[in-house]
Motif scaffolding. Structure first.
Motif, mmCIF file in Angstrom:
data_model
loop_
_atom_site.group_PDB
_atom_site.id
_atom_site.type_symbol
_atom_site.label_atom_id
_atom_site.label_comp_id
_atom_site.label_asym_id
_atom_site.label_seq_id
_atom_site.Cartn_x
_atom_site.Cartn_y
_atom_site.Cartn_z
ATOM 1 N N ARG A 90 0.648 -4.678 -4.847
ATOM 2 C CA ARG A 90 -0.035 -3.073 -4.238
ATOM 3 C C ARG A 90 1.193 -2.644 -4.369
ATOM 4 N NH1 ARG A 90 -4.659 -3.496 -0.169
ATOM 5 N NH2 ARG A 90 -2.987 -4.229 1.218
ATOM 6 N N ASP A 91 2.137 -2.849 -4.087
ATOM 7 C CA ASP A 91 3.397 -2.397 -3.731
ATOM 8 C C ASP A 91 4.093 -2.159 -5.173
ATOM 9 O OD1 ASP A 91 2.777 -1.015 -1.241
ATOM 10 O OD2 ASP A 91 3.940 -2.806 0.160
ATOM 11 N N ILE A 92 4.292 -3.082 -6.167
ATOM 12 C CA ILE A 92 5.036 -3.076 -7.437
ATOM 13 C C ILE A 92 4.241 -2.278 -8.534
ATOM 14 C CG2 ILE A 92 5.096 -5.004 -9.142
ATOM 15 C CD1 ILE A 92 5.313 -7.123 -6.830
ATOM 16 N N ARG A 93 5.235 -1.597 -8.720
ATOM 17 C CA ARG A 93 5.108 -0.410 -9.876
ATOM 18 C C ARG A 93 6.506 -0.895 -11.258
ATOM 19 N NH1 ARG A 93 1.406 0.290 -7.306
ATOM 20 N NH2 ARG A 93 1.145 2.026 -6.043
ATOM 21 N N PHE A 94 5.674 -1.162 -12.156
ATOM 22 C CA PHE A 94 6.069 -1.434 -13.283
ATOM 23 C C PHE A 94 6.846 -0.087 -13.968
ATOM 24 C CE2 PHE A 94 3.572 -5.359 -12.882
ATOM 25 C CZ PHE A 94 4.644 -6.214 -12.703
ATOM 26 N N THR A 95 7.574 -0.376 -14.931
ATOM 27 C CA THR A 95 8.717 0.848 -15.954
ATOM 28 C C THR A 95 8.436 -0.320 -17.299
ATOM 29 O OG1 THR A 95 9.919 2.274 -16.443
ATOM 30 C CG2 THR A 95 10.436 0.396 -15.637
ATOM 31 N N ARG A 132 -0.542 -9.215 -15.995
ATOM 32 C CA ARG A 132 -0.582 -8.569 -15.052
ATOM 33 C C ARG A 132 -0.336 -8.866 -13.678
ATOM 34 N NH1 ARG A 132 2.776 -7.979 -18.509
ATOM 35 N NH2 ARG A 132 4.268 -6.178 -19.355
ATOM 36 N N ARG A 157 2.013 -10.008 -10.696
ATOM 37 C CA ARG A 157 2.493 -8.773 -9.677
ATOM 38 C C ARG A 157 2.644 -9.890 -8.149
ATOM 39 N NH1 ARG A 157 1.658 -3.658 -9.210
ATOM 40 N NH2 ARG A 157 1.020 -3.464 -11.176
ATOM 41 N N ALA A 188 9.868 -0.811 -11.226
ATOM 42 C CA ALA A 188 9.998 0.392 -11.188
ATOM 43 C C ALA A 188 10.982 0.988 -9.813
ATOM 44 C CB ALA A 188 9.282 1.362 -11.455
ATOM 45 N N ASN A 189 10.301 0.144 -8.309
ATOM 46 C CA ASN A 189 10.542 0.834 -7.712
ATOM 47 C C ASN A 189 11.233 -0.019 -6.452
ATOM 48 O OD1 ASN A 189 8.198 -0.440 -7.493
ATOM 49 N ND2 ASN A 189 7.268 -0.159 -5.708
#
Length: 74
Positions: A23-28, A7, A11, A38-39
């Motif tokens: 750090r700004d990457i978000r997963f769903t 991960r 990222r 996600a974002n």
């Protein structure tokens, strides 16, 4: 530990593709566990990741993409 390293690597790779901080990457995650951004719904980037026996493969594309990695003969 392999999952965390995978991960983290994912990222970092996606942050380079999207020109944003990792750090700004978000997963769903979908029903089968496939990660998506996600974002960043506006991002024209699709990706897929697979890992097996300490090896990881990532594919990125401007349309939906899939990869599958399996180690044979173990």
């Amino acid at each position: 530990m392999r999952f965390i390293r995978a991960r983290s690597s994912l990222r970092c790779l996606l942050s380079q593709e999207l020109c944003i901080d990792p750090r700004d990457i978000r997963f769903t995650y979908g029903d089968c566990g496939k990660p998506t951004l996600a974002n960043r719904v506006d991002a024209p980037l699709h990706f897929n990741v697979s890992h097996s026996a300490g090896v990881m493969v990532v594919a990125t594309c401007d349309r939906p993409v899939g990869v599958d990695l399996e180690v044979l003969g173990r």
